[in-house]
Design a protein around this motif. Structure first.
Motif, PDB file in Angstrom:
ATOM      1  N   GLU A 161     123.863  62.550  62.153  1.00 63.24           N
ATOM      2  CA  GLU A 161     124.474  61.808  60.465  1.00 63.24           C
ATOM      3  C   GLU A 161     124.971  60.170  61.181  1.00 63.24           C
ATOM      4  N   ASP A 162     125.426  59.921  62.752  1.00 63.43           N
ATOM      5  CA  ASP A 162     126.005  58.328  62.224  1.00 63.43           C
ATOM      6  C   ASP A 162     125.033  57.089  62.189  1.00 63.43           C
ATOM      7  N   ALA A 163     123.882  58.190  62.223  1.00 68.35           N
ATOM      8  CA  ALA A 163     122.809  56.698  62.639  1.00 68.35           C
ATOM      9  C   ALA A 163     121.874  56.996  61.239  1.00 68.35           C
ATOM     10  N   ILE A 164     122.452  57.738  60.079  1.00 67.62           N
ATOM     11  CA  ILE A 164     122.200  57.314  58.649  1.00 67.62           C
ATOM     12  C   ILE A 164     122.717  56.580  58.430  1.00 67.62           C
ATOM     13  N   VAL A 165     124.167  56.659  58.975  1.00 64.19           N
ATOM     14  CA  VAL A 165     125.501  56.643  57.697  1.00 64.19           C
ATOM     15  C   VAL A 165     125.026  54.338  58.332  1.00 64.19           C
ATOM     16  N   LEU A 166     124.536  54.235  59.765  1.00 65.72           N
ATOM     17  CA  LEU A 166     124.641  52.872  59.970  1.00 65.72           C
ATOM     18  C   LEU A 166     123.116  52.047  59.290  1.00 65.72           C
ATOM     19  N   GLU A 167     122.195  53.498  58.982  1.00 70.93           N
ATOM     20  CA  GLU A 167     120.935  52.493  58.500  1.00 70.93           C
ATOM     21  C   GLU A 167     121.379  52.030  56.905  1.00 70.93           C
ATOM     22  N   GLY A 168     122.450  52.840  56.141  1.00 73.18           N
ATOM     23  CA  GLY A 168     122.912  52.970  54.877  1.00 73.18           C
ATOM     24  C   GLY A 168     124.106  51.269  55.030  1.00 73.18           C
ATOM     25  N   LEU A 169     124.610  51.429  55.649  1.00 71.99           N
ATOM     26  CA  LEU A 169     125.705  49.747  55.957  1.00 71.99           C
ATOM     27  C   LEU A 169     124.593  49.374  55.878  1.00 71.99           C
ATOM     28  N   LEU A 170     123.322  48.810  57.121  1.00 77.01           N
ATOM     29  CA  LEU A 170     122.643  48.469  56.643  1.00 77.01           C
ATOM     30  C   LEU A 170     122.203  47.515  55.269  1.00 77.01           C
ATOM     31  N   ASP A 171     121.696  48.423  54.600  1.00 76.83           N
ATOM     32  CA  ASP A 171     121.246  48.111  53.197  1.00 76.83           C
ATOM     33  C   ASP A 171     122.570  47.603  52.678  1.00 76.83           C
ATOM     34  N   HIS A 172     123.414  48.647  52.529  1.00 77.61           N
ATOM     35  CA  HIS A 172     124.622  48.137  52.111  1.00 77.61           C
ATOM     36  C   HIS A 172     124.973  46.331  52.249  1.00 77.61           C
ATOM     37  N   ILE A 207     133.602  46.943  41.993  1.00 81.97           N
ATOM     38  CA  ILE A 207     132.669  46.968  40.753  1.00 81.97           C
ATOM     39  C   ILE A 207     131.468  46.122  41.868  1.00 81.97           C
ATOM     40  N   GLU A 208     131.503  45.051  42.860  1.00 81.83           N
ATOM     41  CA  GLU A 208     130.842  44.555  43.589  1.00 81.83           C
ATOM     42  C   GLU A 208     129.937  45.352  44.232  1.00 81.83           C
ATOM     43  N   ASP A 209     130.726  46.406  44.536  1.00 80.90           N
ATOM     44  CA  ASP A 209     130.081  47.079  45.831  1.00 80.90           C
ATOM     45  C   ASP A 209     128.505  47.532  44.951  1.00 80.90           C
ATOM     46  N   ALA A 210     129.077  48.542  43.539  1.00 82.52           N
ATOM     47  CA  ALA A 210     128.338  49.011  43.516  1.00 82.52           C
ATOM     48  C   ALA A 210     126.797  48.414  42.051  1.00 82.52           C
ATOM     49  N   ARG A 211     127.611  47.050  41.929  1.00 85.58           N
ATOM     50  CA  ARG A 211     127.096  46.019  41.606  1.00 85.58           C
ATOM     51  C   ARG A 211     125.479  45.947  42.752  1.00 85.58           C
ATOM     52  N   ILE A 212     125.989  45.353  43.984  1.00 81.32           N
ATOM     53  CA  ILE A 212     125.151  44.626  44.416  1.00 81.32           C
ATOM     54  C   ILE A 212     124.263  45.942  45.566  1.00 81.32           C
ATOM     55  N   GLU A 213     124.810  47.266  44.929  1.00 76.45           N
ATOM     56  CA  GLU A 213     123.877  48.503  45.530  1.00 76.45           C
ATOM     57  C   GLU A 213     122.711  48.732  44.502  1.00 76.45           C
ATOM     58  N   ARG A 214     122.917  48.788  43.250  1.00 75.47           N
ATOM     59  CA  ARG A 214     122.717  48.837  41.968  1.00 75.47           C
ATOM     60  C   ARG A 214     121.053  47.453  42.543  1.00 75.47           C
ATOM     61  N   GLU A 215     121.869  46.466  41.979  1.00 78.23           N
ATOM     62  CA  GLU A 215     120.232  45.825  42.234  1.00 78.23           C
ATOM     63  C   GLU A 215     119.891  45.991  44.062  1.00 78.23           C
ATOM     64  N   GLN A 216     120.153  45.853  44.931  1.00 77.62           N
ATOM     65  CA  GLN A 216     119.480  46.597  46.003  1.00 77.62           C
ATOM     66  C   GLN A 216     118.526  47.912  45.662  1.00 77.62           C
ATOM     67  N   LEU A 233     115.848  46.220  43.482  1.00 79.15           N
ATOM     68  CA  LEU A 233     114.739  45.121  44.889  1.00 79.15           C
ATOM     69  C   LEU A 233     113.803  46.082  46.152  1.00 79.15           C
ATOM     70  N   TYR A 234     114.390  47.778  46.583  1.00 78.51           N
ATOM     71  CA  TYR A 234     114.206  48.289  47.813  1.00 78.51           C
ATOM     72  C   TYR A 234     114.958  49.685  46.749  1.00 78.51           C
ATOM     73  N   PRO A 235     113.617  50.629  46.076  1.00 78.24           N
ATOM     74  CA  PRO A 235     114.107  51.274  45.685  1.00 78.24           C
ATOM     75  C   PRO A 235     114.547  52.429  46.928  1.00 78.24           C
ATOM     76  N   GLY A 236     113.884  52.690  48.175  1.00 77.25           N
ATOM     77  CA  GLY A 236     114.093  53.128  48.861  1.00 77.25           C
ATOM     78  C   GLY A 236     115.948  53.079  49.905  1.00 77.25           C
ATOM     79  N   SER A 237     116.504  52.609  49.424  1.00 83.45           N
ATOM     80  CA  SER A 237     117.637  52.072  49.600  1.00 83.45           C
ATOM     81  C   SER A 237     118.760  53.336  48.455  1.00 83.45           C
TER      82      SER A 237
END
Length: 201
Positions: free
Chosen positions: A52-63, A93-102, A105-109
């Protein structure tokens, strides 16, 4: 085991991200994730350890990669100058904005970030506001869970989003609560970049 596979692939993923963004990705023995737009800092897998920590790390990298790509530092600095409440809401608001844009660009994120949020809820990183939460905390929570549910489709927050919205409507009235959330949504989905999140705040 997913952790072992991820441990082997993470340096490769990090080097690809770094090359694409023109930055460095470094790992430290601390449970912290951040970026200064030159370096993305992530926790070393030895500082975490489970699947689970590895999954979180992957998400943090995307973010954090999303911040490097889409956040204009000027508005982060301006937000800091406006004080902690202003900057906390701007950052939501900025976190939601950049995750939406990410995600565009990369649907898998999108999947990575949703799975990361599910685990972070389980770990207590995200929580439901207490019944006697300050109105400012309630507004921040309504924006946070509302944007993550309605804009990012992170269903783990759906129940909290509904509860917090109902409580906000009781305090501020349905019309004002609706306007606050709509302004925040516009700040996260318009095409003016980080300024939209700043202006919405």
């Amino acid at each position: 085991m997913q952790y072992q596979k991820f441990e082997r692939s993470l340096p490769i993923v990090a080097s690809i991200v770094a090359a694409n963004l023109g930055i460095k990705v470094v790992f430290q023995d601390q449970l912290v994730a951040m970026t200064d737009h030159k370096v993305i800092v992530l926790p070393n897998l030895k500082a975490i350890g489970s699947d689970e920590d590895a999954i979180v790390l992957e998400g943090l990298l995307d973010h954090e990669a999303g911040h490097v790509r889409f956040t204009d530092k000027q508005w982060t600095i301006e937000g800091n100058r406006r004080g902690p409440l202003f900057d906390a809401i701007r950052q939501i608001i900025e976190d939601a904005r950049i995750e939406r844009e990410q995600g565009r660009l990369y649907p898998g994120s999108r999947k990575n970030l949703s799975r990361t949020c599910e685990i972070m809820v389980k770990l207590g990183f995200f929580t439901e506001p207490s019944p006697n939460a300050h109105p400012a905390e309630l507004v921040a929570a309504m924006i946070l869970y509302g944007l993550r549910t309605e804009l990012l489709n992170q269903s783990v927050f759906k129940d909290w989003a509904g509860k917090v919205r109902a409580r906000a409507e009781t305090i501020f009235g349905a019309s004002i609560a609706s306007q606050i959330l709509e302004i925040a949504k516009n700040g996260a989905r318009l095409d003016g970049g980080s300024y939209d999140a700043f202006r919405a705040t």
